[in-house]
Scaffold this motif. Structure first.
Motif, PDB file in Angstrom:
ATOM      1  N   CYS A 106       0.838  -1.195   0.000  1.00 40.11           N
ATOM      2  CA  CYS A 106       0.000   0.000   0.000  1.00 40.11           C
ATOM      3  C   CYS A 106       0.878   1.253   0.000  1.00 40.11           C
ATOM      4  O   CYS A 106       2.001   1.256   0.495  1.00 40.11           O
ATOM      5  CB  CYS A 106      -0.914   0.003   1.222  1.00 40.11           C
ATOM      6  N   ASP A 112       0.362   3.713   1.742  1.00 37.65           N
ATOM      7  CA  ASP A 112       0.282   4.287   3.090  1.00 37.65           C
ATOM      8  C   ASP A 112       1.673   4.652   3.628  1.00 37.65           C
ATOM      9  O   ASP A 112       2.597   3.832   3.594  1.00 37.65           O
ATOM     10  CB  ASP A 112      -0.394   3.266   4.015  1.00 37.65           C
ATOM     11  N   GLY A 133      -4.127   0.542  -1.480  1.00 39.32           N
ATOM     12  CA  GLY A 133      -4.892  -0.702  -1.458  1.00 39.32           C
ATOM     13  C   GLY A 133      -4.158  -1.901  -2.024  1.00 39.32           C
ATOM     14  O   GLY A 133      -4.752  -2.969  -2.167  1.00 39.32           O
ATOM     15  N   HIS A 138      -2.393  -4.163   5.024  1.00 38.68           N
ATOM     16  CA  HIS A 138      -2.087  -3.693   6.395  1.00 38.68           C
ATOM     17  C   HIS A 138      -3.358  -3.323   7.135  1.00 38.68           C
ATOM     18  O   HIS A 138      -4.386  -3.009   6.521  1.00 38.68           O
ATOM     19  CB  HIS A 138      -1.132  -2.499   6.345  1.00 38.68           C
ATOM     20  N   CYS A 177      -6.304   0.079   6.701  1.00 39.49           N
ATOM     21  CA  CYS A 177      -6.050   0.580   5.350  1.00 39.49           C
ATOM     22  C   CYS A 177      -7.204   1.489   4.895  1.00 39.49           C
ATOM     23  O   CYS A 177      -8.357   1.059   4.825  1.00 39.49           O
ATOM     24  CB  CYS A 177      -5.877  -0.583   4.375  1.00 39.49           C
ATOM     25  N   GLY A 178      -6.883   2.728   4.553  1.00 42.67           N
ATOM     26  CA  GLY A 178      -7.907   3.687   4.134  1.00 42.67           C
ATOM     27  C   GLY A 178      -8.570   3.303   2.823  1.00 42.67           C
ATOM     28  O   GLY A 178      -9.779   3.493   2.646  1.00 42.67           O
TER      29      GLY A 178
HETATM   30 ZN    ZN Z   1      -3.519   1.086   2.863  1.00 41.75          ZN
END
Ligand code: ZN
Length: 237
Positions: free
Chosen positions: A89, A91, A115, A143, A146-147
């Motif tokens: 991701c 992130d 994602g 993870h 995760c948004g």
């Molecule tokens: Zn994520």
């Protein structure tokens, strides 16, 4: 020399291990690229063990060391032989080189997006890593928290919509959210794992290069989840 640098001595020894014989089909595919190199020499299982050891080191005593960055830059300027490939991701809290114990230049071949999904661009990148760079391991790494996965869950549960290219970016995760909806446990975390499982399955069915490399034992694909709170990576698929 710090503890991380000390441990790198072990990695250098491993990197000097005997070369990995690649499957004939994969080598043929690799010869289509001028940049084909010798590879790292690690087997898929050796690469996975190294990642697990690195993550244990990170969880036990998180630190990073940049003492040999200039040396590694010189060593790798003319070519690369990464020993593991990551689909991770975007992130900011999940940087692969750090969460696997302070890895340095030339060790990981990384695809990142929100994602940890695989589109055509990502697939081509992974095929290049397997066929040309001879990276023996692909890790699909989701993870906690995760948004992008949470957004896909909102699409399913709340008919949420997102502006610009964010909606289409989330679409590949929606089938995982649909499959995970109603399962016991946390909806988002179940979808994180389902999304990883589906991406792993896609990699072995979406094209011949990676599928043949897996069949020949030259490449292994695993799915994993990184925990933002503990720092631990759980290889579960
Ligand atoms: Zn994520």
């Amino acid at each position: 020399m710090c503890r991380t640098c000390d441990s790198r001595l072990d990695r250098r020894t491993l990197l000097g291990a005997a070369g990995l014989a690649m499957a004939a089909g994969l080598s043929a595919a690799g010869k289509a690229f001028a940049a084909e190199g010798p590879g790292s020499g690690l087997t898929p299982d050796q690469a996975l063990d190294k990642l697990k050891q690195g993550n244990r080191r990170y969880v036990a005593d998180a630190q990073s060391c940049v003492m040999d960055m200039a040396r590694r830059r010189n060593e790798t300027a003319g070519g690369q032989a990464p020993w593991a490939t990551l689909v991770s991701c975007a992130d900011s809290r999940v940087p692969p080189e750090l969460i696997f114990g302070g890895l340095t230049l030339g060790e990981l071949f990384v695809v990142r997006n929100a994602g940890n999904t695989v589109d055509t661009t990502a697939m081509g990148t992974l095929e290049y890593g397997a066929a040309v760079l001879k990276s023996p391991l692909i890790v699909v790494l989701g993870h906690s928290g995760c948004g992008a996965v949470a957004a896909a869950c909102d699409v399913v549960a709340k008919n949420a919509t997102f502006p610009g290219a964010i909606g289409p970016m989330i679409e590949p995760i929606v089938p995982a959210a649909l499959a995970a909806r109603g399962r016991q446990g946390d909806f988002i975390d179940n979808t994180v794992r389902e999304n990883v499982r589906r991406t792993v399955a896609k990699l072995t069915s979406a094209g011949p290069i990676i599928a043949e490399a897996v069949k020949a034992g030259a490449v292994k694909i695993v799915g994993a989840r990184y925990d933002l709170a503990t720092g631990a990576v759980d290889v579960f698929a």
